[in-house]
Design a protein around this motif. Structure first.
Motif, PDB file in Angstrom:
ATOM      1  N   MET A   1       0.826  -1.198   0.000  1.00 25.94           N
ATOM      2  CA  MET A   1       0.000   0.000   0.000  1.00 25.94           C
ATOM      3  C   MET A   1       0.867   1.257   0.000  1.00 25.94           C
ATOM      4  SD  MET A   1      -3.101   0.968  -0.011  1.00 25.94           S
ATOM      5  CE  MET A   1      -4.347   2.011   0.596  1.00 25.94           C
ATOM      6  N   ARG A   2       1.906   1.263   0.811  1.00 29.54           N
ATOM      7  CA  ARG A   2       2.781   2.435   0.897  1.00 29.54           C
ATOM      8  C   ARG A   2       3.435   2.730  -0.448  1.00 29.54           C
ATOM      9  NH1 ARG A   2       4.623   6.446   3.827  1.00 29.54           N
ATOM     10  NH2 ARG A   2       6.847   6.788   4.015  1.00 29.54           N
ATOM     11  N   GLU A   3       3.872   1.703  -1.145  1.00 31.72           N
ATOM     12  CA  GLU A   3       4.489   1.905  -2.460  1.00 31.72           C
ATOM     13  C   GLU A   3       3.501   2.552  -3.427  1.00 31.72           C
ATOM     14  OE1 GLU A   3       6.304  -1.633  -4.009  1.00 31.72           O
ATOM     15  OE2 GLU A   3       7.358  -2.003  -2.126  1.00 31.72           O
ATOM     16  N   ARG A   4       2.257   2.127  -3.357  1.00 32.94           N
ATOM     17  CA  ARG A   4       1.223   2.703  -4.234  1.00 32.94           C
ATOM     18  C   ARG A   4       1.007   4.178  -3.907  1.00 32.94           C
ATOM     19  NH1 ARG A   4      -2.944   1.602  -7.652  1.00 32.94           N
ATOM     20  NH2 ARG A   4      -4.935   2.618  -7.253  1.00 32.94           N
ATOM     21  N   GLN A   5       0.972   4.506  -2.619  1.00 33.42           N
ATOM     22  CA  GLN A   5       0.812   5.900  -2.210  1.00 33.42           C
ATOM     23  C   GLN A   5       1.983   6.747  -2.690  1.00 33.42           C
ATOM     24  OE1 GLN A   5       0.424   5.316   2.007  1.00 33.42           O
ATOM     25  NE2 GLN A   5      -1.825   5.334   1.943  1.00 33.42           N
ATOM     26  N   GLN A   6       3.176   6.221  -2.551  1.00 35.03           N
ATOM     27  CA  GLN A   6       4.360   6.955  -3.009  1.00 35.03           C
ATOM     28  C   GLN A   6       4.313   7.160  -4.525  1.00 35.03           C
ATOM     29  OE1 GLN A   6       7.536   4.549  -1.416  1.00 35.03           O
ATOM     30  NE2 GLN A   6       7.668   5.786   0.438  1.00 35.03           N
ATOM     31  N   PHE A   7       3.871   6.157  -5.231  1.00 37.33           N
ATOM     32  CA  PHE A   7       3.766   6.265  -6.682  1.00 37.33           C
ATOM     33  C   PHE A   7       2.772   7.356  -7.068  1.00 37.33           C
ATOM     34  CE2 PHE A   7       1.570   5.020 -10.625  1.00 37.33           C
ATOM     35  CZ  PHE A   7       2.646   5.061 -11.511  1.00 37.33           C
ATOM     36  N   ILE A   8       1.640   7.403  -6.399  1.00 36.98           N
ATOM     37  CA  ILE A   8       0.610   8.403  -6.696  1.00 36.98           C
ATOM     38  C   ILE A   8       1.134   9.809  -6.384  1.00 36.98           C
ATOM     39  CG2 ILE A   8      -1.661   9.285  -5.982  1.00 36.98           C
ATOM     40  CD1 ILE A   8      -2.472   6.285  -5.627  1.00 36.98           C
ATOM     41  N   VAL A   9       1.784   9.963  -5.242  1.00 41.25           N
ATOM     42  CA  VAL A   9       2.345  11.262  -4.873  1.00 41.25           C
ATOM     43  C   VAL A   9       3.371  11.693  -5.909  1.00 41.25           C
ATOM     44  CG1 VAL A   9       3.794  12.437  -3.182  1.00 41.25           C
ATOM     45  CG2 VAL A   9       1.851  11.069  -2.416  1.00 41.25           C
ATOM     46  N   GLN A  10       4.246  10.773  -6.305  1.00 38.17           N
ATOM     47  CA  GLN A  10       5.275  11.101  -7.307  1.00 38.17           C
ATOM     48  C   GLN A  10       4.640  11.539  -8.626  1.00 38.17           C
ATOM     49  OE1 GLN A  10       8.607  11.156  -6.590  1.00 38.17           O
ATOM     50  NE2 GLN A  10       8.792  12.150  -8.553  1.00 38.17           N
ATOM     51  N   MET A  11       3.598  10.864  -9.043  1.00 37.96           N
ATOM     52  CA  MET A  11       2.914  11.243 -10.292  1.00 37.96           C
ATOM     53  C   MET A  11       2.309  12.639 -10.170  1.00 37.96           C
ATOM     54  SD  MET A  11       1.109   7.811 -11.789  1.00 37.96           S
ATOM     55  CE  MET A  11       0.252   8.820 -12.962  1.00 37.96           C
ATOM     56  N   LEU A  12       1.659  12.922  -9.051  1.00 35.70           N
ATOM     57  CA  LEU A  12       1.053  14.233  -8.842  1.00 35.70           C
ATOM     58  C   LEU A  12       2.116  15.336  -8.824  1.00 35.70           C
ATOM     59  CD1 LEU A  12      -1.622  13.341  -6.146  1.00 35.70           C
ATOM     60  CD2 LEU A  12      -2.062  14.016  -8.521  1.00 35.70           C
ATOM     61  N   LEU A  13       3.223  15.070  -8.170  1.00 34.71           N
ATOM     62  CA  LEU A  13       4.288  16.067  -8.115  1.00 34.71           C
ATOM     63  C   LEU A  13       4.926  16.283  -9.479  1.00 34.71           C
ATOM     64  CD1 LEU A  13       5.990  15.226  -4.708  1.00 34.71           C
ATOM     65  CD2 LEU A  13       4.541  17.189  -5.248  1.00 34.71           C
ATOM     66  N   ASN A  14       5.048  15.231 -10.253  1.00 34.20           N
ATOM     67  CA  ASN A  14       5.608  15.371 -11.601  1.00 34.20           C
ATOM     68  C   ASN A  14       4.698  16.210 -12.493  1.00 34.20           C
ATOM     69  OD1 ASN A  14       7.940  13.979 -11.036  1.00 34.20           O
ATOM     70  ND2 ASN A  14       7.137  12.012 -11.739  1.00 34.20           N
ATOM     71  N   LYS A  15       3.410  16.180 -12.239  1.00 36.78           N
ATOM     72  CA  LYS A  15       2.462  16.974 -13.023  1.00 36.78           C
ATOM     73  C   LYS A  15       2.423  18.436 -12.565  1.00 36.78           C
ATOM     74  CE  LYS A  15      -0.508  13.372 -14.703  1.00 36.78           C
ATOM     75  NZ  LYS A  15      -0.307  13.438 -16.126  1.00 36.78           N
ATOM     76  N   ASN A  16       2.956  18.704 -11.368  1.00 38.44           N
ATOM     77  CA  ASN A  16       2.952  20.062 -10.837  1.00 38.44           C
ATOM     78  C   ASN A  16       4.359  20.402 -10.336  1.00 38.44           C
ATOM     79  OD1 ASN A  16       2.540  22.486  -9.542  1.00 38.44           O
ATOM     80  ND2 ASN A  16       0.602  21.858  -8.616  1.00 38.44           N
ATOM     81  N   PRO A  17       5.250  20.820 -11.252  1.00 41.04           N
ATOM     82  CA  PRO A  17       6.637  21.073 -10.855  1.00 41.04           C
ATOM     83  C   PRO A  17       6.798  22.176  -9.798  1.00 41.04           C
ATOM     84  CG  PRO A  17       6.371  21.253 -13.247  1.00 41.04           C
ATOM     85  CD  PRO A  17       5.030  20.997 -12.649  1.00 41.04           C
ATOM     86  N   GLU A  18       5.900  23.173  -9.798  1.00 37.78           N
ATOM     87  CA  GLU A  18       6.002  24.236  -8.794  1.00 37.78           C
ATOM     88  C   GLU A  18       5.770  23.686  -7.387  1.00 37.78           C
ATOM     89  OE1 GLU A  18       3.572  24.965 -11.359  1.00 37.78           O
ATOM     90  OE2 GLU A  18       4.950  26.107 -12.622  1.00 37.78           O
ATOM     91  N   ALA A  19       4.781  22.805  -7.262  1.00 41.83           N
ATOM     92  CA  ALA A  19       4.506  22.200  -5.953  1.00 41.83           C
ATOM     93  C   ALA A  19       5.668  21.319  -5.527  1.00 41.83           C
ATOM     94  CB  ALA A  19       3.215  21.393  -6.004  1.00 41.83           C
ATOM     95  N   LYS A  20       6.218  20.582  -6.478  1.00 47.54           N
ATOM     96  CA  LYS A  20       7.361  19.724  -6.171  1.00 47.54           C
ATOM     97  C   LYS A  20       8.539  20.560  -5.682  1.00 47.54           C
ATOM     98  CE  LYS A  20      10.259  16.123  -8.216  1.00 47.54           C
ATOM     99  NZ  LYS A  20      10.480  15.301  -9.420  1.00 47.54           N
ATOM    100  N   GLN A  21       8.820  21.664  -6.375  1.00 49.09           N
ATOM    101  CA  GLN A  21       9.931  22.533  -5.992  1.00 49.09           C
ATOM    102  C   GLN A  21       9.691  23.154  -4.623  1.00 49.09           C
ATOM    103  OE1 GLN A  21      12.740  22.559  -7.680  1.00 49.09           O
ATOM    104  NE2 GLN A  21      13.594  23.766  -6.036  1.00 49.09           N
TER     105      GLN A  21
END
Length: 98
Positions: A1-21
């Motif tokens: 489950m944790r890996e799936r959550q991390q994957f989802i967070v990573q995808m969301l951050l990749n779609k929003n570079p300002e939030a990631k930064q």
């Protein structure tokens, strides 16, 4: 489950570079602040050792760290600078000391 959550967070951050930064910047600043705090604690320990004329014992080191959080940096530095070695050792040994 944790890996799936991390994957989802990573995808969301990749779609929003300002939030990631912004998150990375905040994490770096928190890390820097923790490092500065740890450095100040170590400097305080060194000051106590110099005032006592010996290395801190493990129980004294633990007491000093606990009091750092409870009483604050200024109080601990004032005590180190204003107390004799004997008074400082007694203060460290007293569990009820303030």
């Amino acid at each position: 489950m944790r890996e799936r959550q991390q994957f989802i967070v990573q995808m969301l951050l990749n779609k929003n570079p300002e939030a990631k930064q912004a998150l990375l910047s905040e994490a770096r600043e928190e890390g820097r602040e923790e490092g500065r705090e740890e450095g100040r604690e170590q400097e305080c320990e060194r000051l106590y050792e110099r005032r006592l004329g010996r290395s801190l014992r493990e129980g004294e080191r633990a007491a000093l760290r606990e009091r750092w959080g409870r009483l604050g940096e200024d109080r601990l530095l004032d005590l180190a600078l204003d107390s004799s070695a004997e008074a400082l050792a007694a203060w460290l040994a007293d569990p009820a000391a303030r």
